[in-house]
Scaffold this active site. Sequence first.
Site, short mmCIF file in Angstrom:
data_model
loop_
_atom_site.label_atom_id
_atom_site.label_comp_id
_atom_site.label_asym_id
_atom_site.label_seq_id
_atom_site.Cartn_x
_atom_site.Cartn_y
_atom_site.Cartn_z
N TYR B 286 -34.40 56.52 5.76
CA TYR B 286 -33.61 57.37 4.86
C TYR B 286 -32.21 57.58 5.41
CZ TYR B 286 -32.74 61.73 2.17
OH TYR B 286 -32.24 62.72 1.36
N TYR B 337 -29.74 57.03 -4.75
CA TYR B 337 -30.24 58.17 -3.98
C TYR B 337 -31.20 58.96 -4.85
CZ TYR B 337 -30.27 62.43 -1.16
OH TYR B 337 -30.66 63.51 -0.41
#
Lengths: 144, 386
Positions: B286, B337
């Site tokens: 991430y 995202y």
Amino acid sequence: MSRFLPEAWMLPIVDDLNREFFTSGKLLLQQCVDCQTVQHPPEEVCHQCQGMEFVHVESAGRGAVYSFAVMHYPVHAELQSAVPYAVVLVQLDDHPSVRIVGNCLDVPPDEVEIDMPVQVTWETLADAETGEQLRMPQWQAIRR
Amino acid sequence: MLGETAVVGIGETDFYRAGQAPLSEFQLACVAVKRAAEDAGIPLEDIDGYVAYSDRQDPVRLSAALGTKRTTFTAQCWGGGGNGTAHAVSIAAAAVEAGYARHVVAFRSLAQGQFGRFGRARGPLRVTGARAYTSPYGLVTPAQECAMQTRRFMHEYGVSQEALAEISLASYEHAQRNPRAVRYGQPLTREQYHDSRWIVEPFHLFDCCQESDGSAAVVITTAERAADLPSTPAYIKAAAQGMGQRAGATAFTEPEFPTAHYKIVGEELWARSGVGPADIDVAQVYENFTGPVLIGLAEMGFAPPDGIEEFVSDGNIRWPDGGLPMNTSGGNLAEAYIHGFELVTEAVRQIRGESTSQVEDAELSLVISGPGYCPGSSVLFSKDRG
């Protein structure tokens, strides 16, 4: 003294936990009555012994820049005129477990460095909405 | 856990720049869950559990809209934001292994265009709680918080701007092979990276994730049931969540600062799985911002902190020839995202052999959730059961 950031920028809401830190004009840190641990930010419970009674201990207000960030993108319209500005994280000499966030008022953002020695200074602000008088800790370089 | 459960379905919406989704955040969630069930070959009405993190889609509303016949498990993970992606999978896996539900969906739906962008200050100009000690000084957003942490990490371990660039360049390179990516067709050079404007030093524009609208979901069931379903199962070999003592101390006062909160996660994940960093074929890490990725990789044991720049350099994290191809869909930086859940679906695709940057014979596919916020979490998928 005028404010480092624009006058209309965000202010803390003073409450029972943060009143001494934001209004006394002294660098008062929370200390546990039971185990004498000093912790910042103030909490409802001592992280060391789970005590719930606290007094305050005054720091001499000297330290060094532990880290910093230089803001270029204004994350709010009120900060448009302020960028670029630096936010510093100061580690206190007399309480090394304590780090305090602030601005270094007399150092341009491109000259802020890690390990730079600093001392506390104060901004006096009035919250027009609440009538609260604030004394916000800030930092200035210790010139050698 | 060790292969007792598996992801058997993945579903995604199209991904959009913030504000450009034609559907509401709730509708996006419904589309992703429906697609995940279809992909799994499970009737939508037979989904019986819902797990998310930081999400606004209440399973009460969701299960009604999706026609769920029997809802027997709901949960949402505590703490932070994107650090919960793997833990949502872990909670779902624990539920099916315990028998609390049969087919649990883990998902995230996010429409920043509808609910406010993460990269801007939101709400009134008065602040309380822990943020009272940071926001009045002009430190407000995750980018700024992660910059503070990354600057100290770079100082302590001699990490240069080039290490940050490597994370960004890898994501953008992989996105050029992925038509789903918002940044598809927009390659990034090292010069463009360095020339891009600062958001907050040490983060350039291209060190920062996008702000997107979209949704992603996975369906988790037991390995026994997976055997009767059409898709290739991505077995959950191990999962872990963790944070250290006083990790939650606020305003950068946690004792281990700068930390990404992955030391305990790594220790637990490797102990539970019986494998180590050198065994991993492909990783999705991430990237809200590039800096915390470096800290997270180091804490998970891929390299010591003072060797992490060398680890990510010389193409080592790039497909197809790197030792650890990373963020093979383009990730948060260059695909979209979706609060990192699009990295979970990509990790599953790698096990299935369906990535647009497919690692040959990928056996072990790792997800490291949002580094920098606690508790951290990680999940390891395997092609083989056990």
